[in-house]
Design a protein around this motif. Structure first.
Motif, PDB file in Angstrom:
ATOM      1  N   ALA A 184       0.385  -1.072   0.015  1.00 30.00           N
ATOM      2  CA  ALA A 184      -0.177  -0.086  -0.021  1.00 30.00           C
ATOM      3  C   ALA A 184       0.601   1.316   0.457  1.00 30.00           C
ATOM      4  O   ALA A 184       0.198   1.998  -0.438  1.00 30.00           O
ATOM      5  CB  ALA A 184      -0.836   0.291   1.317  1.00 30.00           C
ATOM      6  N   PRO A 185       1.996   1.262   0.504  1.00 28.47           N
ATOM      7  CA  PRO A 185       2.965   2.831  -0.126  1.00 28.47           C
ATOM      8  C   PRO A 185       2.779   3.363  -1.153  1.00 28.47           C
ATOM      9  O   PRO A 185       3.585   4.103  -1.690  1.00 28.47           O
ATOM     10  CB  PRO A 185       3.867   2.792   0.799  1.00 28.47           C
ATOM     11  N   ALA A 186       2.633   1.980  -2.501  1.00 31.57           N
ATOM     12  CA  ALA A 186       2.231   2.476  -3.413  1.00 31.57           C
ATOM     13  C   ALA A 186       1.891   3.577  -4.117  1.00 31.57           C
ATOM     14  O   ALA A 186       1.700   4.679  -4.462  1.00 31.57           O
ATOM     15  CB  ALA A 186       2.198   1.371  -4.276  1.00 31.57           C
ATOM     16  N   VAL A 187       0.765   3.464  -2.908  1.00 28.34           N
ATOM     17  CA  VAL A 187       0.167   5.052  -2.533  1.00 28.34           C
ATOM     18  C   VAL A 187       0.425   6.545  -3.166  1.00 28.34           C
ATOM     19  O   VAL A 187       0.257   7.680  -3.233  1.00 28.34           O
ATOM     20  CB  VAL A 187      -1.167   5.204  -1.749  1.00 28.34           C
ATOM     21  N   PHE A 188       2.108   6.347  -2.569  1.00 25.86           N
ATOM     22  CA  PHE A 188       2.553   7.642  -2.636  1.00 25.86           C
ATOM     23  C   PHE A 188       3.524   7.605  -3.307  1.00 25.86           C
ATOM     24  O   PHE A 188       4.127   8.288  -3.591  1.00 25.86           O
ATOM     25  CB  PHE A 188       3.811   7.453  -0.630  1.00 25.86           C
ATOM     26  N   VAL A 195      10.230   5.978   5.503  1.00 25.76           N
ATOM     27  CA  VAL A 195       9.192   5.277   5.139  1.00 25.76           C
ATOM     28  C   VAL A 195      10.060   3.840   4.850  1.00 25.76           C
ATOM     29  O   VAL A 195      11.346   3.384   5.116  1.00 25.76           O
ATOM     30  CB  VAL A 195       8.858   5.429   3.436  1.00 25.76           C
ATOM     31  N   THR A 196       9.236   2.838   5.280  1.00 30.71           N
ATOM     32  CA  THR A 196       9.294   1.173   4.539  1.00 30.71           C
ATOM     33  C   THR A 196       8.660   0.644   3.514  1.00 30.71           C
ATOM     34  O   THR A 196       6.867   1.379   3.517  1.00 30.71           O
ATOM     35  CB  THR A 196       9.162   0.431   5.804  1.00 30.71           C
ATOM     36  N   GLY A 197       7.758  -0.827   3.259  1.00 35.19           N
ATOM     37  CA  GLY A 197       6.729  -0.987   2.340  1.00 35.19           C
ATOM     38  C   GLY A 197       7.923  -2.234   2.011  1.00 35.19           C
ATOM     39  O   GLY A 197       8.529  -2.772   2.095  1.00 35.19           O
ATOM     40  N   ASP A 227      12.085   0.312  -4.755  1.00 36.99           N
ATOM     41  CA  ASP A 227      12.375   0.679  -5.618  1.00 36.99           C
ATOM     42  C   ASP A 227      12.070   2.574  -5.658  1.00 36.99           C
ATOM     43  O   ASP A 227      12.551   3.473  -5.809  1.00 36.99           O
ATOM     44  CB  ASP A 227      12.933   0.496  -6.693  1.00 36.99           C
ATOM     45  N   MET A 228      10.812   2.888  -5.563  1.00 38.89           N
ATOM     46  CA  MET A 228       9.414   3.757  -6.234  1.00 38.89           C
ATOM     47  C   MET A 228       9.568   5.004  -5.163  1.00 38.89           C
ATOM     48  O   MET A 228      10.440   5.432  -4.880  1.00 38.89           O
ATOM     49  CB  MET A 228       7.808   3.334  -6.047  1.00 38.89           C
ATOM     50  N   LEU A 229       9.585   4.399  -3.409  1.00 39.22           N
ATOM     51  CA  LEU A 229      10.306   4.720  -2.533  1.00 39.22           C
ATOM     52  C   LEU A 229      11.240   5.665  -2.640  1.00 39.22           C
ATOM     53  O   LEU A 229      11.474   7.022  -2.296  1.00 39.22           O
ATOM     54  CB  LEU A 229       9.840   4.536  -1.630  1.00 39.22           C
ATOM     55  N   LYS A 230      12.780   4.303  -2.750  1.00 39.49           N
ATOM     56  CA  LYS A 230      14.051   5.452  -2.660  1.00 39.49           C
ATOM     57  C   LYS A 230      14.720   6.332  -4.472  1.00 39.49           C
ATOM     58  O   LYS A 230      14.434   7.347  -4.361  1.00 39.49           O
ATOM     59  CB  LYS A 230      14.534   4.715  -2.985  1.00 39.49           C
ATOM     60  N   GLU A 231      13.351   5.974  -5.355  1.00 43.25           N
ATOM     61  CA  GLU A 231      13.832   7.211  -5.594  1.00 43.25           C
ATOM     62  C   GLU A 231      12.416   8.362  -6.030  1.00 43.25           C
ATOM     63  O   GLU A 231      13.023   9.797  -6.380  1.00 43.25           O
ATOM     64  CB  GLU A 231      12.746   6.975  -7.290  1.00 43.25           C
ATOM     65  N   GLY A 280      12.648   8.576  -0.558  1.00 39.41           N
ATOM     66  CA  GLY A 280      12.236   8.412   0.798  1.00 39.41           C
ATOM     67  C   GLY A 280      13.517   7.657   1.294  1.00 39.41           C
ATOM     68  O   GLY A 280      14.495   7.663   1.213  1.00 39.41           O
ATOM     69  N   ILE A 281      13.742   8.074   2.893  1.00 39.77           N
ATOM     70  CA  ILE A 281      14.678   6.998   3.344  1.00 39.77           C
ATOM     71  C   ILE A 281      14.510   6.022   3.620  1.00 39.77           C
ATOM     72  O   ILE A 281      13.469   5.338   5.094  1.00 39.77           O
ATOM     73  CB  ILE A 281      14.909   7.990   4.451  1.00 39.77           C
ATOM     74  N   TYR A 282      14.152   5.253   3.211  1.00 41.01           N
ATOM     75  CA  TYR A 282      13.682   3.554   3.186  1.00 41.01           C
ATOM     76  C   TYR A 282      14.764   2.562   3.802  1.00 41.01           C
ATOM     77  O   TYR A 282      16.021   2.957   3.938  1.00 41.01           O
ATOM     78  CB  TYR A 282      13.404   2.389   1.065  1.00 41.01           C
ATOM     79  N   SER A 283      13.984   2.047   4.330  1.00 39.32           N
ATOM     80  CA  SER A 283      14.663   1.364   6.115  1.00 39.32           C
ATOM     81  C   SER A 283      13.631  -0.421   5.209  1.00 39.32           C
ATOM     82  O   SER A 283      12.195  -0.455   5.005  1.00 39.32           O
ATOM     83  CB  SER A 283      14.966   1.025   7.494  1.00 39.32           C
TER      84      SER A 283
END
Length: 260
Positions: free
Chosen positions: A169-173, A190-192, A213-217, A220-223
């Motif tokens: 669902a973080p795809a919504v971002f 963020v995470t996902g 990948d999308m959150l990083k692009e 977002g600070i992905y972990s």
């Protein structure tokens, strides 16, 4: 005259007492108002061109639903098309069952509520205290680019209300923006669903994009935690969870945010 004077003083005191009591009751009723959370589910039921079905992941809906509901939170369900949203058949398999999914199956009231989700275009951010997105692969295709959903998320966030999502669902971002026009997740923790987890279920080449990948692009600070282990992060108003096992942790963080 003395008795009349005493009588008038008594009446005035009684009226003042009743007024104060009424004000306290009104304040008490206001304080007792339950928090309201909008759950947004996907309306998409096709897994790309594979011919297989998808939708929302039952556990990712049911666990937060009951965790919040049992704490007195009022929950409204919505989806882009309204009505019954599709669920991913894999989330209904025997090995995917949890206490919350079993409770949902036996809950006629919840089943009826699910069958009659509001059309997303009919809801307003002003009517709710927070918004939550359960995962499943469906959101990758519809909610990630749904203009109504994007506007809702931005309205909640700009109004200082929590925005939460779990697993896919973080795809919504993907297209949500901050007030300055930058991606909403830029510079935020963020995470996902991780790339490794997507590869483990052999869907890397099927999905339209990878959540990690999308959150990083988008800056977002992905972990992430271990594959399939509970992991969630909170950064201001954003609360995100990595996978199905993270759904309760997201709900706990959301409730804590609502009751501060």
């Amino acid at each position: 005259m003395i008795n009349l004077k005493h009588l008038l003083i008594g009446l005035i005191s009684l009226l003042m007492f009743q007024s104060c009591g009424s004000e306290k009751t009104s304040q008490s009723n206001t304080e007792a108002q339950p928090k309201k959370v909008l759950f947004v589910l996907t309306s998409h039921d096709q897994m790309g061109n594979t011919g297989e079905k998808t939708g929302f992941w039952i556990e990712e809906f049911a666990t937060p639903y009951y965790f919040l509901k049992d704490q007195g939170v009022e929950i409204t369900l919505a989806s882009p098309k309204g009505g019954q949203p599709p669920f991913d058949p894999r989330s209904d398999a025997d090995n995917a069952q949890t206490p919350s999914t079993k409770r949902f199956k036996a809950d006629q009231e919840a089943q009826k509520q699910m069958a009659n989700t509001l059309k997303l275009s009919a809801v307003k951010a002003d009517d709710y205290d927070a918004i939550f997105y359960p995962g499943g692969h469906g959101p990758l295709w519809d909610l990630s680019t749904d203009k109504t959903s994007i506007a809702l998320i931005e309205s909640f966030y700009n109004a200082g209300k929590p925005v939460s999502a779990v697993c896919h669902a973080p795809a919504v971002f993907k297209e949500t923006k901050a007030k300055d026009g930058s991606p909403l997740v830029k510079g935020k923790k963020v995470t996902g669903f991780s790339d490794e987890e997507e590869a483990a279920i052999n869907l890397t080449e099927v999905v339209p994009f990878l959540v990690e990948d999308m959150l990083k692009e988008n800056g977002g600070i992905y972990s992430r935690g271990d594959n399939w282990a509970a992991y969630a992060v909170e950064d201001g108003l954003l609360i995100t969870g990595q996978n199905p096992a993270s759904s309760e942790l997201v709900a706990k963080k959301l409730l804590a945010k609502l009751t501060k």
